[in-house]
Design a protein around this motif. Structure first.
Motif, PDB file in Angstrom:
ATOM      1  N   TYR A 184      -0.246   0.914 -12.729  1.00 53.54           N
ATOM      2  CA  TYR A 184      -1.064   1.692 -11.813  1.00 53.54           C
ATOM      3  C   TYR A 184      -0.563   3.135 -11.807  1.00 53.54           C
ATOM      4  CZ  TYR A 184      -2.868  -2.684  -9.873  1.00 53.54           C
ATOM      5  OH  TYR A 184      -3.463  -3.901  -9.699  1.00 53.54           O
ATOM      6  N   LYS A 185      -1.503   4.061 -11.880  1.00 53.04           N
ATOM      7  CA  LYS A 185      -1.161   5.482 -11.822  1.00 53.04           C
ATOM      8  C   LYS A 185      -2.141   6.148 -10.855  1.00 53.04           C
ATOM      9  CE  LYS A 185       0.159   9.324 -14.768  1.00 53.04           C
ATOM     10  NZ  LYS A 185       1.408   9.611 -14.125  1.00 53.04           N
ATOM     11  N   PRO A 186      -1.807   6.136  -9.550  1.00 53.54           N
ATOM     12  CA  PRO A 186      -2.716   6.739  -8.574  1.00 53.54           C
ATOM     13  C   PRO A 186      -2.785   8.255  -8.742  1.00 53.54           C
ATOM     14  CG  PRO A 186      -0.688   6.009  -7.509  1.00 53.54           C
ATOM     15  CD  PRO A 186      -0.624   5.544  -8.931  1.00 53.54           C
ATOM     16  N   ALA A 187      -3.789   8.850  -8.119  1.00 52.34           N
ATOM     17  CA  ALA A 187      -3.918  10.313  -8.142  1.00 52.34           C
ATOM     18  C   ALA A 187      -2.665  10.931  -7.537  1.00 52.34           C
ATOM     19  CB  ALA A 187      -5.152  10.733  -7.341  1.00 52.34           C
ATOM     20  N   VAL A 213       9.436  16.681  -3.231  1.00 48.94           N
ATOM     21  CA  VAL A 213       8.924  16.854  -4.595  1.00 48.94           C
ATOM     22  C   VAL A 213       9.999  16.659  -5.656  1.00 48.94           C
ATOM     23  CG1 VAL A 213       9.203  19.372  -4.722  1.00 48.94           C
ATOM     24  CG2 VAL A 213       7.369  18.267  -5.993  1.00 48.94           C
ATOM     25  N   GLU A 214      11.254  17.013  -5.329  1.00 53.23           N
ATOM     26  CA  GLU A 214      12.327  16.890  -6.322  1.00 53.23           C
ATOM     27  C   GLU A 214      12.674  15.430  -6.648  1.00 53.23           C
ATOM     28  OE1 GLU A 214      14.212  17.810  -2.268  1.00 53.23           O
ATOM     29  OE2 GLU A 214      12.598  18.666  -3.466  1.00 53.23           O
ATOM     30  N   ASP A 215      12.237  14.466  -5.821  1.00 55.70           N
ATOM     31  CA  ASP A 215      12.500  13.045  -6.079  1.00 55.70           C
ATOM     32  C   ASP A 215      11.454  12.395  -6.983  1.00 55.70           C
ATOM     33  OD1 ASP A 215      14.754  13.125  -4.498  1.00 55.70           O
ATOM     34  OD2 ASP A 215      13.789  12.230  -2.744  1.00 55.70           O
ATOM     35  N   PHE A 216      10.410  13.110  -7.323  1.00 59.97           N
ATOM     36  CA  PHE A 216       9.297  12.521  -8.062  1.00 59.97           C
ATOM     37  C   PHE A 216       9.255  13.021  -9.487  1.00 59.97           C
ATOM     38  CE2 PHE A 216       8.341  11.558  -3.779  1.00 59.97           C
ATOM     39  CZ  PHE A 216       7.599  10.393  -3.830  1.00 59.97           C
ATOM     40  N   PRO A 217       8.620  12.263 -10.413  1.00 67.08           N
ATOM     41  CA  PRO A 217       7.833  11.054 -10.179  1.00 67.08           C
ATOM     42  C   PRO A 217       8.708   9.858  -9.822  1.00 67.08           C
ATOM     43  CG  PRO A 217       7.955  11.514 -12.522  1.00 67.08           C
ATOM     44  CD  PRO A 217       8.626  12.655 -11.828  1.00 67.08           C
ATOM     45  N   VAL A 218       8.104   8.899  -9.095  1.00 64.52           N
ATOM     46  CA  VAL A 218       8.774   7.664  -8.715  1.00 64.52           C
ATOM     47  C   VAL A 218       8.001   6.505  -9.348  1.00 64.52           C
ATOM     48  CG1 VAL A 218       9.247   6.097  -6.796  1.00 64.52           C
ATOM     49  CG2 VAL A 218       9.760   8.524  -6.557  1.00 64.52           C
ATOM     50  N   VAL A 219       8.737   5.658 -10.025  1.00 63.06           N
ATOM     51  CA  VAL A 219       8.134   4.465 -10.622  1.00 63.06           C
ATOM     52  C   VAL A 219       8.772   3.248  -9.950  1.00 63.06           C
ATOM     53  CG1 VAL A 219       7.772   3.162 -12.753  1.00 63.06           C
ATOM     54  CG2 VAL A 219       7.822   5.666 -12.828  1.00 63.06           C
ATOM     55  N   PHE A 220       7.934   2.333  -9.478  1.00 59.28           N
ATOM     56  CA  PHE A 220       8.447   1.109  -8.862  1.00 59.28           C
ATOM     57  C   PHE A 220       7.538  -0.056  -9.225  1.00 59.28           C
ATOM     58  CE2 PHE A 220       5.700   3.177  -5.789  1.00 59.28           C
ATOM     59  CZ  PHE A 220       4.927   2.149  -5.264  1.00 59.28           C
ATOM     60  N   ASN A 221       8.068  -1.256  -9.073  1.00 55.98           N
ATOM     61  CA  ASN A 221       7.296  -2.455  -9.373  1.00 55.98           C
ATOM     62  C   ASN A 221       6.833  -3.122  -8.089  1.00 55.98           C
ATOM     63  OD1 ASN A 221       7.491  -2.199 -12.128  1.00 55.98           O
ATOM     64  ND2 ASN A 221       9.279  -3.529 -12.299  1.00 55.98           N
ATOM     65  N   VAL A 222       5.591  -3.619  -8.137  1.00 49.72           N
ATOM     66  CA  VAL A 222       5.040  -4.423  -7.046  1.00 49.72           C
ATOM     67  C   VAL A 222       4.966  -5.856  -7.565  1.00 49.72           C
ATOM     68  CG1 VAL A 222       2.967  -4.905  -5.702  1.00 49.72           C
ATOM     69  CG2 VAL A 222       3.742  -2.551  -5.985  1.00 49.72           C
ATOM     70  N   ARG A 223       5.391  -6.785  -6.718  1.00 51.27           N
ATOM     71  CA  ARG A 223       5.405  -8.195  -7.080  1.00 51.27           C
ATOM     72  C   ARG A 223       4.317  -8.923  -6.294  1.00 51.27           C
ATOM     73  NH1 ARG A 223      11.151 -10.643  -6.740  1.00 51.27           N
ATOM     74  NH2 ARG A 223      11.306  -9.434  -8.661  1.00 51.27           N
ATOM     75  N   ALA A 224       3.533  -9.718  -7.002  1.00 52.86           N
ATOM     76  CA  ALA A 224       2.551 -10.609  -6.367  1.00 52.86           C
ATOM     77  C   ALA A 224       3.095 -12.030  -6.529  1.00 52.86           C
ATOM     78  CB  ALA A 224       1.194 -10.473  -7.031  1.00 52.86           C
ATOM     79  N   THR A 225       3.396 -12.660  -5.395  1.00 49.09           N
ATOM     80  CA  THR A 225       4.040 -13.977  -5.412  1.00 49.09           C
ATOM     81  C   THR A 225       3.069 -15.042  -4.890  1.00 49.09           C
ATOM     82  OG1 THR A 225       6.145 -12.887  -4.947  1.00 49.09           O
ATOM     83  CG2 THR A 225       6.069 -15.257  -4.602  1.00 49.09           C
ATOM     84  N   ASP A 226       3.031 -16.181  -5.569  1.00 52.27           N
ATOM     85  CA  ASP A 226       2.210 -17.318  -5.128  1.00 52.27           C
ATOM     86  C   ASP A 226       2.650 -17.682  -3.704  1.00 52.27           C
ATOM     87  OD1 ASP A 226       1.587 -20.153  -4.594  1.00 52.27           O
ATOM     88  OD2 ASP A 226       0.959 -20.231  -6.690  1.00 52.27           O
ATOM     89  N   GLY A 276      11.374   2.418  -5.471  1.00 58.94           N
ATOM     90  CA  GLY A 276      10.458   3.264  -4.704  1.00 58.94           C
ATOM     91  C   GLY A 276      11.160   4.281  -3.827  1.00 58.94           C
ATOM     92  N   LYS A 277      12.495   4.278  -3.832  1.00 56.89           N
ATOM     93  CA  LYS A 277      13.292   5.262  -3.074  1.00 56.89           C
ATOM     94  C   LYS A 277      12.948   5.297  -1.589  1.00 56.89           C
ATOM     95  CE  LYS A 277      14.237   8.179  -7.048  1.00 56.89           C
ATOM     96  NZ  LYS A 277      14.212   9.505  -7.633  1.00 56.89           N
ATOM     97  N   GLY A 278      12.394   4.214  -1.076  1.00 60.16           N
ATOM     98  CA  GLY A 278      12.087   4.130   0.348  1.00 60.16           C
ATOM     99  C   GLY A 278      10.861   4.915   0.779  1.00 60.16           C
ATOM    100  N   TYR A 279      10.102   5.435  -0.179  1.00 57.21           N
ATOM    101  CA  TYR A 279       8.934   6.266   0.157  1.00 57.21           C
ATOM    102  C   TYR A 279       7.679   5.456   0.463  1.00 57.21           C
ATOM    103  CZ  TYR A 279      11.221  10.646  -1.112  1.00 57.21           C
ATOM    104  OH  TYR A 279      12.047  11.735  -1.151  1.00 57.21           O
ATOM    105  N   PHE A 280       7.645   4.187   0.085  1.00 55.92           N
ATOM    106  CA  PHE A 280       6.396   3.435   0.165  1.00 55.92           C
ATOM    107  C   PHE A 280       6.576   2.099   0.874  1.00 55.92           C
ATOM    108  CE2 PHE A 280       6.537   6.031  -3.683  1.00 55.92           C
ATOM    109  CZ  PHE A 280       5.482   6.883  -3.417  1.00 55.92           C
ATOM    110  N   VAL A 286       3.999   0.814 -10.722  1.00 54.79           N
ATOM    111  CA  VAL A 286       3.250   1.881 -10.050  1.00 54.79           C
ATOM    112  C   VAL A 286       4.004   3.187 -10.316  1.00 54.79           C
ATOM    113  CG1 VAL A 286       2.370   2.766  -7.854  1.00 54.79           C
ATOM    114  CG2 VAL A 286       2.475   0.293  -8.248  1.00 54.79           C
ATOM    115  N   ASN A 287       3.281   4.180 -10.834  1.00 56.67           N
ATOM    116  CA  ASN A 287       3.875   5.486 -11.150  1.00 56.67           C
ATOM    117  C   ASN A 287       3.230   6.532 -10.248  1.00 56.67           C
ATOM    118  OD1 ASN A 287       4.664   7.942 -12.235  1.00 56.67           O
ATOM    119  ND2 ASN A 287       4.407   7.305 -14.358  1.00 56.67           N
TER     120      ASN A 287
END
Length: 193
Positions: free
Chosen positions: A1-4, A57-70, A36-40, A82-83
Motif C-alpha cells: 500500500y502506498k497512500p497519498a 518530516v525528518e522521520d519519513f518515509p515510514v514503512v510498516f507491515n499490517v497483519r491480518a489475522t484469522d 511505524g515509529k508510533g505514528y499510526f 504500507v509505505n
C-alpha cells in the motif's frame, strides 16, 4: 500500500489508508509490533489506518507491515506493507539581511555588477531553493541574475543628463510546496558624478 503523501501539518486522527483482505471469516488487523515509529493506529475490525500523533518530516518515509489475522486461529495470518511519505511544507519566506540598501554607481560606467543580494530561507530542500528577479524598477537599465542575486546595470549613466537616483525592488522566491513564498529588498542606486 502506498497512500497519498501526507502534509507534515497533518493532525492526529487523520485517515491514511484502509487495508482490506479477502478471506472467508472475519480478520483482526494490527500493525506489526515495533513498526511505524508510533505514528499510526489501525482499527482492528475495519483496517482503517489513522495518524496517532503529529508528524516529523525528518522521520519519513515510514514503512510498516499490517497483519491480518484469522479471528478464530491466530496462527493463520497474512501481512502487507504500507509505505507512508510526508511532504515538507513551505514554512518560511526568504528574508534579505536588509529591506533597504543604498549603493553608489559611477556615471559613464559600462554595464557592471552593482551588488550581490543574498536572501536566506529557513526551509530545506526545494522549499529553500531561491531564485531572484526584479519586481519593479527600470528593467531596461538593470537586470538581476536569477541564480546568484547579482544586480547589474545594463547601460551607462550620465549624471548631468539623467536621473541621479533609481529604485529597484528585488525579490527572492523559493520553490516551495504547496505555494512559493517571496521576500523583498529595495535597492536605491545613486549615480555618482
Amino acid at each position: 500500500y502506498k497512500p497519498a503523501p501526507l502534509s507534515e501539518k497533518t493532525p492526529p486522527d487523520t485517515f491514511v489508508v484502509q487495508i482490506s483482505v479477502l478471506y472467508k471469516v472475519p480478520v483482526i488487523y494490527s500493525i506489526v509490533p515495533g513498526q511505524g515509529k508510533g505514528y499510526f493506529i489501525i482499527d482492528p475490525s475495519t483496517g482503517i489506518v489513522r495518524t496517532r500523533k503529529n508528524l516529523k518530516v525528518e522521520d519519513f518515509p515510514v514503512v510498516f507491515n499490517v497483519r491480518a489475522t484469522d479471528s478464530a486461529n491466530a496462527s493463520i495470518f497474512s501481512e502487507g506493507s504500507v509505505n507512508v511519505e510526508v511532504i515538507d511544507e513551505n514554512d518560511f519566506p526568504p528574508v534579505f539581511p536588509s529591506s533597504l540598501l543604498e549603493v553608489g554607481l559611477k556615471e559613464n560606467s559600462l554595464a557592471t555588477q552593482i551588488i550581490q543580494l543574498q536572501a536566506q530561507d529557513r526551509d530545506t530542500g526545494r522549499n529553500g531553493f531561491l531564485r531572484y528577479g526584479i519586481l519593479s524598477g527600470d528593467t531596461l537599465k538593470f537586470r538581476t541574475d536569477e541564480a546568484t542575486g547579482n544586480l547589474y546595470s545594463t547601460a551607462s549613466f550620465d549624471y548631468e543628463e539623467e536621473p541621479t537616483e533609481y529604485q529597484v525592488v528585488i525579490y527572492a522566491e523559493d520553490d516551495g510546496i504547496p505555494e512559493k513564498k517571496r521576500g523583498y529588498c529595495t535597492v536605491v542606486i545613486k549615480i555618482v558624478d
